[in-house]
Design a protein around this motif. Structure first.
Motif, PDB file in Angstrom:
ATOM      1  N   LEU A 139     -38.989  -6.161 -29.153  1.00 41.02           N
ATOM      2  CA  LEU A 139     -39.252  -6.894 -27.916  1.00 41.02           C
ATOM      3  C   LEU A 139     -38.237  -8.024 -27.831  1.00 41.02           C
ATOM      4  O   LEU A 139     -37.988  -8.722 -28.815  1.00 41.02           O
ATOM      5  N   GLY A 140     -37.648  -8.201 -26.642  1.00 43.70           N
ATOM      6  CA  GLY A 140     -36.691  -9.285 -26.473  1.00 43.70           C
ATOM      7  C   GLY A 140     -36.749  -9.856 -25.068  1.00 43.70           C
ATOM      8  O   GLY A 140     -37.079  -9.153 -24.111  1.00 43.70           O
ATOM      9  N   HIS A 141     -36.419 -11.140 -24.974  1.00 43.48           N
ATOM     10  CA  HIS A 141     -36.408 -11.841 -23.685  1.00 43.48           C
ATOM     11  C   HIS A 141     -34.985 -12.233 -23.326  1.00 43.48           C
ATOM     12  O   HIS A 141     -34.240 -12.747 -24.165  1.00 43.48           O
ATOM     13  N   SER A 142     -34.595 -11.984 -22.063  1.00 47.49           N
ATOM     14  CA  SER A 142     -33.281 -12.391 -21.557  1.00 47.49           C
ATOM     15  C   SER A 142     -32.187 -11.730 -22.404  1.00 47.49           C
ATOM     16  O   SER A 142     -32.129 -10.508 -22.473  1.00 47.49           O
ATOM     17  N   MET A 143     -31.345 -12.507 -23.072  1.00 46.31           N
ATOM     18  CA  MET A 143     -30.340 -11.881 -23.931  1.00 46.31           C
ATOM     19  C   MET A 143     -30.999 -11.062 -25.029  1.00 46.31           C
ATOM     20  O   MET A 143     -30.460 -10.046 -25.466  1.00 46.31           O
ATOM     21  N   GLY A 144     -32.187 -11.475 -25.440  1.00 44.73           N
ATOM     22  CA  GLY A 144     -32.942 -10.656 -26.381  1.00 44.73           C
ATOM     23  C   GLY A 144     -33.360  -9.333 -25.782  1.00 44.73           C
ATOM     24  O   GLY A 144     -33.476  -8.321 -26.483  1.00 44.73           O
TER      25      GLY A 144
END
Length: 315
Positions: A139-144
Motif C-alpha cells: 500500500l502506498g500514498h502519492s509517490m508511495g
C-alpha cells in the motif's frame, strides 16, 4: 459505516523501530518500523510506502500512523521503510541520478525487505514465527502509490538510456494505490522537466490485483494538466482485476491518511480516512484470502450509507 473487516474489534498493537537492515550499495542502511497485533499467528504482511511530501517526518517510518495502526490492529504485520527521498535523510538535493524521488530505489527497498525477512524477525522477536510469507500486499500514498504500481507490474523507460525497467515483485499478491500518479502524457511542464521518468509509465503491464483510491478534488496541478481524473489512470489504463474507489470532495490527503492532524492535509475528515482504512483492508483481506466476504461487505456498507462518501467500480 460499520466496520466490515474481519477482526472488526481492533486488537492491541505493538510497534518496533528502528529496525535496521543491511543494504549494500545503498547510501545508508534501510531503517524500518514494524507494527503488528500483539497476538495472532500466520499474519499477512503489508508493505507501506510513504509519500514524498513536504513534511519533515511524515515521509518516513514515523508517518502514516492512521494506516499503520489500523492495519496492525486488524491483523496485518505492517512494515514501513524510510525511503531515500525522505526529508529525514540528506539525499533529495543530491546528484544521484534518481534524485529527488528515487523511484527505483523505493521499489528496491521493498524487495530488500522481503529478501531479509529472516533478519527482520531476528531483530523483532515479538513477530518471529508469526508471519505468513505467502500473503504479502503493498500500500502506498502519492509517490508511495507510484512505488506500489511498479511493484505490481507497471513499467518505465529509464530516462538516461531508454531501456525498459521492470520492478515487478511476484511475492506481492495485491496492492492499494492511494492518490497515485497517472499517465505520462498529461504531466505538467514542471513534472516533465523535473521527473522525466513519469512520462514513460506503462500501466498495461500492471496485472496484479489492485485497489486504486482517488479524490475527486485532487487536482495536483504541480504534476498534471489532467485534473483529478489523472489519479484514476492506474485503474483505467491497467488490466483487471482492478477496483477504483472515488472519494467525494477529497483532496490529495484523502482526509488525512499521512498523519493525525497533519497540517498539510487540506481536506481533513476522519470519516473519509475511515472509509480508506476499511475499504483498503477489506480489499486486501479478500485478495489474500479468496472467498472472504470482507470486500463485498465493505462495498455494500459504503453504498448503503445514507450519505455515501464515495463510490466503487470494478473490472
Amino acid at each position: 459505516m460499520t466496520d466490515p473487516t474481519p477482526a472488526a474489534r481492533p486488537t492491541q498493537v505493538l510497534s518496533i523501530c528502528p529496525i535496521v537492515l543491511p543494504a549494500p550499495g545503498r547510501p545508508v542502511e534501510l531503517q524500518l518500523r514494524v507494527s503488528a497485533p500483539v497476538t495472532g499467528d500466520a499474519l499477512p504482511i503489508l508493505l507501506l510506502s510513504h509519500g514524498h511530501g513536504p513534511s519533515n517526518f511524515l515521509s518516513s517510518l514515523n508517518g502514516y500512523a492512521p494506516l499503520a495502526h489500523y492495519f496492525a490492529a486488524h491483523g496485518f504485520v505492517v512494515i514501513q521503510p524510510t525511503h531515500l527521498d525522505s526529508k529525514t535523510l540528506p539525499f533529495r538535493g543530491s546528484d544521484h541520478p534518481d534524485a529527488p524521488l528515487f523511484w527505483r530505489a523505493r521499489a528496491e527497498d521493498m524487495r530488500r525487505i522481503l529478501d531479509q525477512l529472516d533478519t527482520l524477525e531476528r531483530a523483532a522477536p515479538a513477530i518471529a514465527g508469526r508471519v505468513d510469507r505467502s500473503k504479502v500486499a503493498v500500500l502506498g500514498h502519492s509517490m508511495g502509490g507510484h512505488t506500489a504500481s511498479v511493484l505490481l507490474g507497471a513499467r518505465h523507460r529509464d530516462p538516461r538510456d531508454g531501456s525498459e525497467v521492470s520492478l515487478a515483485e511476484p511475492r506481492i499478491r495485491a496492492g492499494v494505490l492511494l492518490a497515485a500518479p497517472g499517465r505520462g502524457d498529461a504531466l505538467s511542464q514542471y513534472a516533465a522537466e523535473h521527473y522525466p521518468f513519469f512520462s514513460t509509465i506503462d500501466f498495461s503491464t500492471m496485472t496484479t490485483p489492485a485497489l486504486v483510491v482517488a479524490g475527486d478534488k485532487d487536482g495536483s496541478s504541480h504534476l498534471t494538466t489532467a485534473g483529478p481524473a489523472w489519479h484514476a489512470d492506474p485503474y483505467v489504463l491497467a488490466p483487471g482485476p482492478k477496483s477504483l474507489l472515488t472519494l467525494f470532495d477529497a483532496g490529495h490527503g484523502l482526509g488525512g491518511v499521512s498523519g493525525y492532524d497533519a497540517a498539510e492535509t487540506t481536506d481533513e475528515n476522519p470519516d473519509r480516512v475511515a472509509v480508506v482504512q476499511r475499504l483498503s483492508a477489506a480489499f486486501l483481506r479478500t485478495q489474500l484470502y479468496p472467498g472472504d466476504p470482507a470486500w463485498q461487505d465493505a462495498r455494500n456498507a459504503l453504498t448503503g450509507a445514507a450519505d455515501p462518501l464515495g463510490r466503487v467500480e470494478s473490472k
